[in-house]
Design a protein around this motif. Sequence first.
Motif, PDB file in Angstrom:
ATOM      1  N   GLN A  73      11.634  12.817  59.932  1.00  0.00           N
ATOM      2  CA  GLN A  73      10.962  14.112  60.099  1.00  0.00           C
ATOM      3  C   GLN A  73       9.810  14.267  59.111  1.00  0.00           C
ATOM      4  O   GLN A  73       8.746  14.767  59.464  1.00  0.00           O
ATOM      5  N   LYS A  74      10.007  13.828  57.867  1.00  0.00           N
ATOM      6  CA  LYS A  74       8.935  13.908  56.865  1.00  0.00           C
ATOM      7  C   LYS A  74       7.762  13.013  57.251  1.00  0.00           C
ATOM      8  O   LYS A  74       6.597  13.400  57.091  1.00  0.00           O
ATOM      9  N   VAL A  75       8.051  11.812  57.746  1.00  0.00           N
ATOM     10  CA  VAL A  75       6.981  10.928  58.208  1.00  0.00           C
ATOM     11  C   VAL A  75       6.220  11.606  59.341  1.00  0.00           C
ATOM     12  O   VAL A  75       4.984  11.588  59.365  1.00  0.00           O
ATOM     13  N   SER A  76       6.929  12.229  60.261  1.00  0.00           N
ATOM     14  CA  SER A  76       6.282  12.934  61.373  1.00  0.00           C
ATOM     15  C   SER A  76       5.396  14.074  60.872  1.00  0.00           C
ATOM     16  O   SER A  76       4.285  14.269  61.362  1.00  0.00           O
ATOM     17  N   GLU A  77       5.888  14.818  59.880  1.00  0.00           N
ATOM     18  CA  GLU A  77       5.117  15.927  59.326  1.00  0.00           C
ATOM     19  C   GLU A  77       3.812  15.445  58.674  1.00  0.00           C
ATOM     20  O   GLU A  77       2.829  16.177  58.644  1.00  0.00           O
ATOM     21  N   HIS A  78       3.828  14.227  58.145  1.00  0.00           N
ATOM     22  CA  HIS A  78       2.664  13.686  57.438  1.00  0.00           C
ATOM     23  C   HIS A  78       1.992  12.555  58.219  1.00  0.00           C
ATOM     24  O   HIS A  78       1.263  11.747  57.650  1.00  0.00           O
ATOM     25  N   ALA A  79       2.217  12.534  59.533  1.00  0.00           N
ATOM     26  CA  ALA A  79       1.696  11.436  60.363  1.00  0.00           C
ATOM     27  C   ALA A  79       0.180  11.315  60.281  1.00  0.00           C
ATOM     28  O   ALA A  79      -0.358  10.206  60.195  1.00  0.00           O
ATOM     29  N   ALA A  80      -0.520  12.417  60.307  1.00  0.00           N
ATOM     30  CA  ALA A  80      -1.992  12.365  60.266  1.00  0.00           C
ATOM     31  C   ALA A  80      -2.476  11.791  58.937  1.00  0.00           C
ATOM     32  O   ALA A  80      -3.400  10.965  58.899  1.00  0.00           O
ATOM     33  N   GLU A  81      -1.846  12.219  57.852  1.00  0.00           N
ATOM     34  CA  GLU A  81      -2.208  11.708  56.521  1.00  0.00           C
ATOM     35  C   GLU A  81      -1.912  10.213  56.415  1.00  0.00           C
ATOM     36  O   GLU A  81      -2.731   9.436  55.898  1.00  0.00           O
ATOM     37  N   LEU A  82      -0.757   9.799  56.903  1.00  0.00           N
ATOM     38  CA  LEU A  82      -0.386   8.376  56.871  1.00  0.00           C
ATOM     39  C   LEU A  82      -1.329   7.554  57.747  1.00  0.00           C
ATOM     40  O   LEU A  82      -1.716   6.438  57.377  1.00  0.00           O
ATOM     41  N   SER A 101       1.759   5.419  62.805  1.00  0.00           N
ATOM     42  CA  SER A 101       2.480   6.479  62.094  1.00  0.00           C
ATOM     43  C   SER A 101       3.625   7.018  62.942  1.00  0.00           C
ATOM     44  O   SER A 101       4.730   7.240  62.444  1.00  0.00           O
TER      45      SER A 101
END
Length: 144
Positions: A73-82, A101
């Motif tokens: 979920q955290k990766v999904s929340e920061h997908a654009a940044e990643l 991502s």
Amino acid sequence: MQMNFIANQSTPALAGQTIDVLDPSDGQVFDQIPRSQAADIDQAVQAARAAFNGPWGKLSAMERGRLLMKLSQKVSEHAAELAALEQRDCGKPTKQAAADSIALARYFEFYAGACDKLHGETLPYQNGYSVLTWREPHGVTGHV
């Protein structure tokens, strides 16, 4: 500057060396990462072994799965940044970096669901016999 993440702490390489990270679009340095060596890997493996023998190893498979799902979920929340970091680091097109991502989040989601579903198999064998497999973790490993 980026750091190694060992024993839940950001740490520089033990030798104090770094590697420049270049933006492939213009060849300019945009960050530095630790130039880790065997001693750094050993330190990371020892910390992972301590976690495996300690709190992480005491968690049930279901609890581990829940933590991996939170990570997904955290990766999904920061997908654009990643995706932006991946794009800058590797020079990938925006669409591919975004897909990577999303795939990363899905990997954690998949393994979160698999945590408590690892079972052995019964294999065909001679009449009157059963051959079973049982999957067990290897424990801590280090990879370069």
